[in-house]
Write an enzyme that holds these catalytic residues in place. Structure first.
Site, mmCIF file in Angstrom:
data_model
loop_
_atom_site.group_PDB
_atom_site.id
_atom_site.type_symbol
_atom_site.label_atom_id
_atom_site.label_comp_id
_atom_site.label_asym_id
_atom_site.label_seq_id
_atom_site.Cartn_x
_atom_site.Cartn_y
_atom_site.Cartn_z
ATOM 1 N N SER A 20 0.895 -1.076 0.044
ATOM 2 C CA SER A 20 0.001 0.127 0.133
ATOM 3 C C SER A 20 1.035 1.120 0.091
ATOM 4 O O SER A 20 1.695 1.380 0.800
ATOM 5 C CB SER A 20 -0.611 -0.131 1.153
ATOM 6 N N LYS B 242 -0.884 -0.707 -4.566
ATOM 7 C CA LYS B 242 -2.229 -0.220 -4.205
ATOM 8 C C LYS B 242 -1.785 1.248 -3.902
ATOM 9 O O LYS B 242 -1.072 1.558 -3.169
ATOM 10 C CB LYS B 242 -2.723 -0.679 -2.738
ATOM 11 N N LYS C 154 -2.877 4.901 -2.530
ATOM 12 C CA LYS C 154 -3.812 5.535 -1.661
ATOM 13 C C LYS C 154 -4.250 6.810 -2.586
ATOM 14 O O LYS C 154 -3.368 7.636 -3.127
ATOM 15 C CB LYS C 154 -3.301 6.083 -0.487
ATOM 16 N N ASP D 245 -7.310 2.866 -3.305
ATOM 17 C CA ASP D 245 -7.719 2.911 -1.911
ATOM 18 C C ASP D 245 -8.326 4.331 -1.593
ATOM 19 O O ASP D 245 -7.189 5.234 -1.208
ATOM 20 C CB ASP D 245 -7.190 2.266 -0.720
ATOM 21 N N GLU E 91 -10.945 0.328 -3.844
ATOM 22 C CA GLU E 91 -11.364 0.258 -2.274
ATOM 23 C C GLU E 91 -12.039 1.446 -1.605
ATOM 24 O O GLU E 91 -11.570 2.412 -1.643
ATOM 25 C CB GLU E 91 -10.227 0.017 -1.497
ATOM 26 N N ASP F 220 -13.693 -2.122 2.549
ATOM 27 C CA ASP F 220 -13.022 -2.159 3.657
ATOM 28 C C ASP F 220 -13.743 -1.895 4.713
ATOM 29 O O ASP F 220 -14.259 -2.527 5.360
ATOM 30 C CB ASP F 220 -11.765 -1.415 3.385
ATOM 31 N N LYS G 114 -10.187 -7.394 7.112
ATOM 32 C CA LYS G 114 -9.066 -7.208 8.263
ATOM 33 C C LYS G 114 -9.865 -7.839 9.488
ATOM 34 O O LYS G 114 -10.964 -7.300 10.005
ATOM 35 C CB LYS G 114 -9.041 -5.608 8.145
ATOM 36 N N GLY H 107 -4.336 -4.799 5.809
ATOM 37 C CA GLY H 107 -3.386 -4.731 6.581
ATOM 38 C C GLY H 107 -3.705 -3.408 7.533
ATOM 39 O O GLY H 107 -4.482 -2.723 7.229
HETATM 40 O O1 OSB Z 1 -7.410 1.263 4.284
HETATM 41 O O2 OSB Z 1 -6.100 -0.386 3.998
HETATM 42 C C1 OSB Z 1 -6.385 0.522 4.787
HETATM 43 C C2 OSB Z 1 -3.178 1.438 6.717
HETATM 44 C C3 OSB Z 1 -3.789 1.912 7.943
HETATM 45 C C4 OSB Z 1 -5.294 1.804 7.991
HETATM 46 C C5 OSB Z 1 -6.106 1.431 6.874
HETATM 47 C C6 OSB Z 1 -5.387 1.136 5.770
HETATM 48 C C7 OSB Z 1 -4.235 0.908 5.819
HETATM 49 C C8 OSB Z 1 -3.405 0.619 4.425
HETATM 50 C C9 OSB Z 1 -1.999 -0.082 4.796
HETATM 51 O O3 OSB Z 1 -3.671 0.662 3.455
HETATM 52 C C10 OSB Z 1 -2.175 -1.466 4.993
HETATM 53 C C11 OSB Z 1 -0.805 -2.277 5.490
HETATM 54 O O4 OSB Z 1 0.179 -2.145 4.512
HETATM 55 O O5 OSB Z 1 -0.928 -2.752 6.505
HETATM 56 MG MG MG Z 2 -8.441 0.180 3.028
#
Ligand code: OSB
Ligand code: MG
Length: 368
Positions: free
Chosen positions: A135, A161, A163, A189, A214, A239, A263, A291
């Site tokens: 991510s 991914k 953001k 995302d 996402e 999510d 998750k 994650g």
């Molecule tokens: O939305 O998936 C998410 C991290 C913290 C809170 C929300 C998210 C995320 C990530 C990173 O996208 C996921 C990871 O690499 O742990």
């Molecule tokens: Mg997410």
């Protein structure tokens, strides 16, 4: 097995680089580590609530409070408590799923260690390695983003991914496609940063052949996601909205998503996460493991879950080094784009006592 008590630690781990999402920037991961102490074995769990209630309503200090004030006192009343009994015993307390998940995992790990069973086997894993995505946070500039993506592809990550948020969406996606080509598995995302009226704008992502978008809309806006899914060709993945197996079944029935990010923390634990997996498999909905910047404790358990058969897309199960220069367990290292599922009893990794002490900022002990 007789429970002696639970230790809660608040830890602070510096991230190797700032992680920016549509809801904020993080430079340090504050997290909760739970240790269940029994007469037969110790077990470890990790709470995924963040410092501030920006991803969900939960946050670390609330987690410590609800666990010590309500959850553990309720569990202490249960005769012959086992991990399967945690969720039913805590069901009367509304919400606080991340806190419940942390406690359940610690007890489940203790039980599995006592009986010598790996978590992956207990959950029904069918693979010994899982594909790893990464991510990538919002950056200050497109060149900086391209450098970051280049580095992750070099390390072997099989899926990127990005953001996104309004103002950082179409252009970065186009730039990554132009630089790295159409073969890279790419998804985005939004962490709820868009609104129902943004469908025409988000349709501009359609030509880039993304695996999924996402959580574009609010956590509670299932209908909006169903409408958006009809207006764009990029598959919608949820999510934040997927807080339980029931929420997953409802979202699927409504057409609000065609892919689900699972998750375990967000849904109250690994046992509920497995039920979501089962609901999705029954509906032909692909899932992947999300994650929350976990330490090696939560990462070990996530990798075990990601080895279940319905996890057909690469997860946000990155190597420890993507987050931390020093993990509190043995580090998870990406090889050939995969992480190895731990094979030892329980979650299969144990925190290093000194490494854990070095990042601990507060400890609470609750006697049973
Ligand atoms: O939305 O998936 C998410 C991290 C913290 C809170 C929300 C998210 C995320 C990530 C990173 O996208 C996921 C990871 O690499 O742990
Ligand atoms: Mg997410």
């Amino acid at each position: 097995m007789k429970l002696t008590g639970f230790e809660l630690r608040v830890i602070e781990m510096p991230l190797v680089s700032p992680f920016r999402t549509s809801f904020g920037v993080q430079t340090v991961r504050e997290a909760l580590i739970v240790r269940a102490v029994t007469d037969e074995a110790e077990g470890w769990g990790e709470g995924v609530a963040m410092s501030d209630p920006l991803y969900s309503s939960e946050y670390v200090e609330a987690s410590v409070d609800v666990i010590t004030r309500f959850l553990l006192p309720a569990l202490a009343q249960v005769k012959d408590l086992d991990a399967g009994g945690v969720a039913p015993a805590l069901a009367k307390f509304k919400g606080h799923r991340m806190s419940k998940a942390a406690v359940e995992l610690a007890l489940l790990d203790a039980e599995l260690r006592a009986t010598g069973v790996p978590l992956s086997r207990e959950l029904g894993a069918v693979r010994d390695r899982v594909d790893c995505g990464v991510s990538v946070g919002i950056m200050d500039s497109i060149p900086q983003l391209l450098d970051a993506v280049d580095g992750y592809l070099d390390e072997g990550y099989v899926r990127i991914k990005l953001k996104i948020e309004p103002g950082w969406d179409i252009d970065p996606v186009r730039a990554v496609r132009e630089r790295f080509g159409d073969d890279v598995l790419l998804q985005v995302d939004a962490n709820t940063a868009y609104h129902r009226g943004d469908a025409r704008h988000l349709a501009k992502l359609d030509p880039f052949d993304l695996l999924l978008i996402e959580q574009p809309l609010d956590e509670e806006d299932l209908l909006g996601h169903a409408q958006l899914a009809k207006a764009i060709t990029t598959p919608v993945c949820l999510d934040e909205s997927i807080v339980s197996a029931r929420a997953a079944a409802d979202a699927i029935a409504l057409g609000a998503c065609s892919i689900v990010n699972i998750k375990p923390g967000r849904v109250g634990g690994y046992l509920e996460a497995r039920r979501i997996h089962d609901v999705c498999v029954a509906n032909d909905i692909p899932v992947w493991c999300g994650g929350m910047l976990e330490t090696g404790i939560g990462r070990a358990a996530n990798v075990a879950l990601a080895a279940l058969p319905g996890f057909t897309l690469p997860g946000d199960t990155s190597g420890s080094g993507r987050y931390y220069s020093q993990d509190i367990t043995e580090p998870f290292v990406v090889e050939d784009g995969t992480l190895t599922v731990p094979t030892g009893p329980g979650i299969g990794v144990t925190p290093d006592a000194d490494a854990l002490d070095a990042v601990t900022v507060r400890t609470e002990w609750v006697t049973f």
